[in-house]
Design an enzyme around this catalytic site. Structure first.
Site, PDB file in Angstrom:
ATOM      1  N   ARG A 195       0.797  -1.150   0.052  1.00  0.00           N
ATOM      2  CA  ARG A 195      -0.020   0.079   0.012  1.00  0.00           C
ATOM      3  C   ARG A 195       0.855   1.236  -0.175  1.00  0.00           C
ATOM      4  O   ARG A 195       0.555   2.294  -0.943  1.00  0.00           O
ATOM      5  CB  ARG A 195      -0.888  -0.038   1.105  1.00  0.00           C
ATOM      6  N   HIS A 226      -7.925  -3.821  -7.513  1.00  0.00           N
ATOM      7  CA  HIS A 226      -7.866  -3.054  -6.331  1.00  0.00           C
ATOM      8  C   HIS A 226      -8.878  -3.053  -5.397  1.00  0.00           C
ATOM      9  O   HIS A 226      -9.913  -2.221  -5.658  1.00  0.00           O
ATOM     10  CB  HIS A 226      -7.387  -1.726  -6.307  1.00  0.00           C
ATOM     11  N   TYR A 281     -17.332  13.271 -14.266  1.00  0.00           N
ATOM     12  CA  TYR A 281     -17.118  14.578 -14.962  1.00  0.00           C
ATOM     13  C   TYR A 281     -15.861  14.366 -15.883  1.00  0.00           C
ATOM     14  O   TYR A 281     -15.711  14.977 -16.913  1.00  0.00           O
ATOM     15  CB  TYR A 281     -17.219  15.939 -14.536  1.00  0.00           C
TER      16      TYR A 281
END
Length: 810
Positions: free
Chosen positions: A42, A89, A133
Site C-alpha cells: 500500500r 484493487h 465528469y
C-alpha cells in the site's frame, strides 16, 4: 478447550471447537501481518517501476482493460475507477480516483502518467471534479512503463479473486521513482522521495552502467539535485546534497523564485515566478495578504495573482521601499520558503524470490537497483523474442520440407479419412510434429503458390538470421548492457526537458531577515481596562471617549512607538512584556482580551502597566541646565550630563504587607506568553499595587493602608532591591485577619492617598498628616471601628510627549 455441543432449533447437534491462544502473541502476530501488508502492498513504492500498488493497478487497467493509449480518445474516469476496484484493487473508489488524479497533475509529478481531460484540480489546492465528469487516458511516457508487458518481461500474480493475473511490477524503461518521486506513510516507516530531472537521472544511470565503481559524488556530476515540477530555488550547497544522497535522509531547503522590475512611474514591483513544491498557491497568497493587511510588511501595499498555466504573483512595493527587505520577511514568515524532508525508503526485490522488502537507499543504490532490473527485463524480452522466432522458424521449416513434395501432400490429404487421418499420414511420411502438421493443414491452398512459397522461404532465412543475432546478443553481457544504454538514451532524447529547479542561492546580494525592519515606526496609544481589555489606537486627545464595556473602567493609558514595548504587571507577581507593534490595531470594538496575548492563570488580572519607550527615560533639558542630581535610589544610572538614565525602578506591595523593589531594565525585551516573575506570592496572597519610581523627583515616601484602617509611611529606599523574583521585605505587619488594601508613592506634602470607609467617608493620607516611620511596624490607626472598602483611584491621564526633548511633559 472444547465447548459442549449445542442443539439448534431443528434438533441437529452442531459441534463447535474454540482454541485458546495467548492474547499477546496473537495480537503481535496479527499486527505484524497488518504492518507488512501496509508496507509492501500500500504505502511504499517499488524501486523498479517507482509505483505503489494502487498506481500500478490504475495504469495496468487503463492499458490492459481499456487500451487507453495516447492515440485513442479518453474515456470517463468513472469507468477506469470501476474496472480498477472491480478487478484489481479491492479498496474505496475515492482512494483510487485520488491516486489517478495525482498522476494527472503536472505540479505533483515531474512526468505525469495520466492525460487528464477536465478538472483534475489546480495549483491553488482545488480538488478534482467528480469522476463522472472527467476523462482520462495514458500519456506517452506512461507507455514506456507498460509497452513490454506482453513479452514476458515481468512476473505476474493472481488478482485478489483469482480470476485474472496482474503484474508484480511494470517493465519500466526509465527510473520512474527518481523522476517522479513518491510520498507515503507506512507502519513504523515512511518515504519522501523528491522528483528529479529525467535527462539527468538517465545520464547518471548510463554513467553507472559504464563504471560500476562510481561513487555518489561522481553520480552527482550528472544528477545535480532534485528537480521539482513547480520549479523553485534549492538553497542547499553541493556538500549538503551529497550528504543527503549518501545517507538517504536529510532536508532540502526550497524557496520560490522572484524578480524585481520597475514600472513606468518608477515604483517597483516583485514578480513571483515559482513556488515551493507541495505548497498551495492560494495558501501563499492568503498568507501574504494577511501580512499586508496587518502591516507586518510595510514595504508591500498589495498582492494579486496573475497566474495562468505559469505562476505569476505580483507584489506591489511601497514607493522608496526595499524589495529585498520585503522578500526576506516573506521567506521567513510564509510558505514561500519551506523544507522538504528527504527519506529514500522504498521496496527492493529479495534475491531468489518474488517478494520485496523495505530499505533506505542512497543514490547509487537506487540506480543500481534500476539498471539491474532493466538488464533482466531486456534479457527476458529478447529471450521471449527468440522463443517466438524459433516457434515461427520451426513452422516454416515444416513448410520447407513439403514444398518439394506438394503433389504427395495433396494426394495424402485427398486419400485420407479426415483431418486427423491426414495429420497422422503427413507426420509419418515427412517426419513432422503436431505443430508443423497442424500449420500445414490450416494453410489456405493459395498459400502454396510459387510466389507464396518464395515468401515463406525468404521469411525462413530472415527469421534464422534474426534468431542468430538474438542468440549472439543474449550470449554477450556487453551487448545487452549496450542495448540497455541505447534504450535509455532514446527515452531521454524523446521525453527529456530542461531543469526547472535552480540549485544554489542567487548571485545578487540578499538582505538577512531583521525583525526590527518590518515594524511601522509610529506613535500609538494603548489603553488597558480594569477587566483586561487592551486596545491600540492612533494618537487621541480625549480619553473620556475611549470605548469600554459596560461596568468596565480605564486602568491605564500609555503612549509609545510601535518598535518599543509595554510591560503589564499582574496580581500574581508576573510581568508580561510585548511590543506595541504586536498589539493588533483596533479600528472598532473594545480591543483584545489580555488572555489572548498572555497565558493567564485562573483569577489573574492586570493591575498596572508601563510604557518602555526610551523617550520617557531621558533627563529633561531643564534638569540638565540646573545640573540637578539624579535620585539617590538610582545612583550610577546616569554616567554623564548627556547620558540617558536607566529605565528606573519599580516598587510593588502584596496583600500580606510585603514589598519589593526591582529594576525595570530586565523587563524591557518582549517576554513569552508566560511572562516573567517579579515577585513571589503565596497561596491566597496577591500583589495589590505596582508603581514606577520617578527618576528625577525627591526621595518618594511609600504609603500603605490596610483593610482594617492601619496606615504606614516609610521611605521607598528602605525596601531593598531584588535582583530576581522574591517575596521581598515586610513593609507593614498585619494581623492574620487583616490584609493590605492599597499603596501609593508620595513625593510632595500635598500628595494624598484617599481611603474610603464603608460608610462613604473619605480619609486622606499624606506626608503632612502622618510622619514617615521605619518599615516593618504596625502603623497608625485611621479609626477605631469599621473597615475600609477601598481607595479613591486617580484619574487616568494621557501622557504628553514634549516635542522639544521627547520627554513626558508631565
Amino acid at each position: 478447550m472444547a465447548r459442549k455441543p449445542r442443539t439448534p432449533k431443528d434438533g441437529n447437534t452442531v459441534s463447535e471447537h474454540v482454541t485458546t491462544v495467548p492474547l499477546d502473541e496473537t495480537t503481535r502476530q496479527r499486527y505484524l501481518n497488518y504492518a507488512l501488508s501496509v508496507i509492501t502492498s500500500r504505502a511504499l513504492p517499488d524501486v523498479r517501476d517507482g509505483l505503489k500498488p494502487v498506481q500500478r493497478r490504475i495504469l495496468f487497467s487503463m492499458f490492459h482493460n481499456h487500451r487507453l493509449v495516447p492515440e485513442r480518445p479518453p474515456i470517463k474516469s468513472a469507468k477506469v475507477v470501476g474496472s480498477v476496484i472491480g478487478e484489481w484493487h479491492p479498496h474505496g473508489d475515492s482512494a483510487v480516483y485520488d491516486a489517478m488524479a495525482r498522476m494527472a497533475q503536472w505540479w505533483s509529478l515531474r512526468a505525469p502518467l495520466v492525460d487528464g481531460h477536465g478538472n483534475f484540480g489546480s495549483l491553488d489546492g482545488d480538488p478534482p471534479a467528480a469522476y463522472r465528469y472527467t476523462e482520462a487516458k495514458l500519456t506517452p511516457i506512461a507507455i514506456e512503463l507498460l509497452s513490454e508487458l506482453n513479452k514476458d518481461t515481468v512476473n505476474f500474480q493472481a488478482n485478489y479473486d483469482g480470476k485474472d493475473e496482474e503484474p508484480l511490477v511494470l517493465p519500466s524503461r526509465f527510473p520512474n521513482l527518481l523522476v517522479n518521486g513518491s510520498t507515503g506513510i507506512a507502519v513504523g516507516m515512511a518515504t519522501n522521495i523528491p522528483p528529479h530531472n529525467l535527462s539527468e537521472v538517465i545520464e547518471g544511470a548510463i554513467a553507472l552502467i559504464d563504471d560500476r565503481n562510481l561513487s555518489v559524488s561522481d553520480l552527482m556530476k550528472s544528477i545535480k539535485g532534485p528537480d521539482f515540477p513547480t520549479g523553485g530555488e534549492i538553497l542547499n550547497n553541493r556538500t549538503e546534497l551529497r550528504e543527503i544522497y549518501e545517507t538517504g535522509q536529510g532536508s532540502i531547503r526550497l524557496r520560490g523564485e522572484y524578480t524585481v522590475q520597475e514600472k513606468a512611474n518608477g515604483q517597483a514591483e516583485i514578480l513571483l515566478t515559482s513556488i515551493p513544491f507541495a505548497v498551495d498557491k492560494s495558501t501563499i497568497l492568503e498568507r501574504i495578504g494577511e501580512l499586508i493587511v496587518t502591516r507586518k510588511v510595510p514595504q508591500l501595499v498589495d498582492v494579486r495573482d496573475e497566474s495562468t498555466t505559469d505562476v505569476r504573483i505580483v507584489l506591489e512595493v511601497q514607493k522608496g521601499a526595499d524589495p529585498q527587505l520585503a522578500m526576506a520577511y516573506l521567506f521567513k514568515n510564509t510558505p514561500l520558503q519551506n523544507n522538504f524532508s528527504v527519506n529514500l525508503t522504498c521496496l527492493i526485490p529479495t534475491t531468489g524470490t518474488t517478494t520485496t522488502r523495505p530499505q533506505c537507499l542512497n543514490l547509487k543504490d537506487f540506480l543500481e537497483q534500476f539498471i539491474d532490473f532493466r538488464f533482466e527485463t531486456v534479457k527476458r524480452r529478447f529471450s521471449y523474442d527468440l522463443r517466438i522466432l524459433e516457434q515461427r522458424i520451426h513452422i516454416l521449416a515444416g513448410f520447407k520440407t513439403i514444398f518439394d513434395a506438394l503433389d504427395q501432400v495433396l494426394k495424402i490429404i485427398r486419400q485420407s479419412e479426415g483431418k486427423a487421418d491426414s495429420a497422422e499420414k503427413l507426420k509419418r511420411r515427412f517426419n513432422l510434429d503436431d505443430i508443423q502438421t497442424n500449420a500445414i493443414l490450416e494453410t489456405p491452398i493459395y498459400k502454396l503458390s510459387r510466389t507464396e512459397i518464395k515468401k515463406m522461404l525468404n521469411e525462413l532465412a530472415d527469421k534464422k538470421k534474426q534468431a542468430k543475432d538474438l542468440q549472439t546478443l543474449l550470449a554477450s553481457k556487453t551487448k545487452l548492457w549496450n542495448e540497455v544504454k541505447k534504450e535509455l538514451e532514446e527515452v531521454s532524447s524523446t521525453y527529456g526537458d530542461k531543469r526547472r529547479s535552480k540549485i544554489g542561492r542567487r548571485q545578487t546580494e540578499e538582505l538577512e531577515f531583521d525583525p526590527e525592519a518590518y515594524i511601522v515606526k509610529e506613535d500609538a496609544v494603548i489603553t488597558i481596562s480594569t477587566d483586561g481589555w487592551i486596545r491600540r489606537v492612533g494618537m487621541v486627545k480625549d480619553l473620556s471617549k475611549a470605548r469600554l464595556r459596560e461596568g468596565d473602567a480605564l486602568l491605564a493609558a500609555l503612549i509609545g512607538s510601535t518598535v518599543d514595548t509595554i510591560v503589564c504587571f499582574s496580581n500574581f507577581g508576573s510581568a508580561y512584556t510585548l511590543r506595541i507593534g504586536d498589539i493588533p490595531p483596533a479600528r472598532s470594538g473594545y480591543g483584545d482580551p489580555a488572555q489572548k496575548l498572555f497565558k493567564f492563570k485562573d483569577g489573574e488580572r492586570i493591575i498596572a502597566a508601563l510604557s518602555l519607550d526610551p523617550r520617557f527615560y531621558i533627563i529633561p533639558q531643564e534638569l540638565k541646565k540646573k545640573k540637578a542630581p539624579v535620585l539617590p535610589l538610582f545612583d550610577g544610572a546616569a554616567t554623564g550630563p548627556d547620558e540617558p538614565v536607566s529605565l528606573g525602578q519599580v516598587i510593588g506591595v502584596s496583600s500580606t504587607g510585603m514589598g519589593v523593589r526591582f529594576d525595570l531594565a530586565p523587563f524591557k525585551e518582549p517576554s513569552t506568553r508566560l511572562g516573567r516573575k517579579f515577585m513571589k506570592v503565596r497561596e491566597r496572597e496577591e500583589v495589590v499595587h505596582v508603581e514606577a519610581i520617578s527618576l528625577t523627583s525627591k526621595t518618594p515616601i511609600l504609603s500603605v493602608v490596610s483593610q482594617k484602617g492601619r496606615v504606614l509611611l516609610c521611605k521607598a529606599e528602605e525596601v531593598g532591591v531584588l535582583s530576581g523574583p522574591g517575596r521581598g521585605v515586610t513593609v507593614m505587619k498585619l494581623d492574620s485577619s487583616d490584609r493590605l488594601l492599597a499603596s501609593r508613592l508620595l513625593y510632595e506634602k500635598d500628595d494624598q492617598l484617599i481611603a474610603l470607609k464603608q460608610e462613604g467617608a473619605k480619609l486622606p493620607i499624606s506626608i503632612r498628616k502622618y510622619q514617615p516611620v521605619g518599615r516593618g511596624g504596625k502603623g497608625h490607626a485611621l479609626f477605631k471601628r469599621g473597615s475600609l472598602k477601598g481607595v479613591q483611584t486617580l484619574p487616568v491621564e494621557l501622557p504628553v510627549l514634549d516635542s522639544e526633548n521627547g520627554k513626558n511633559g508631565k
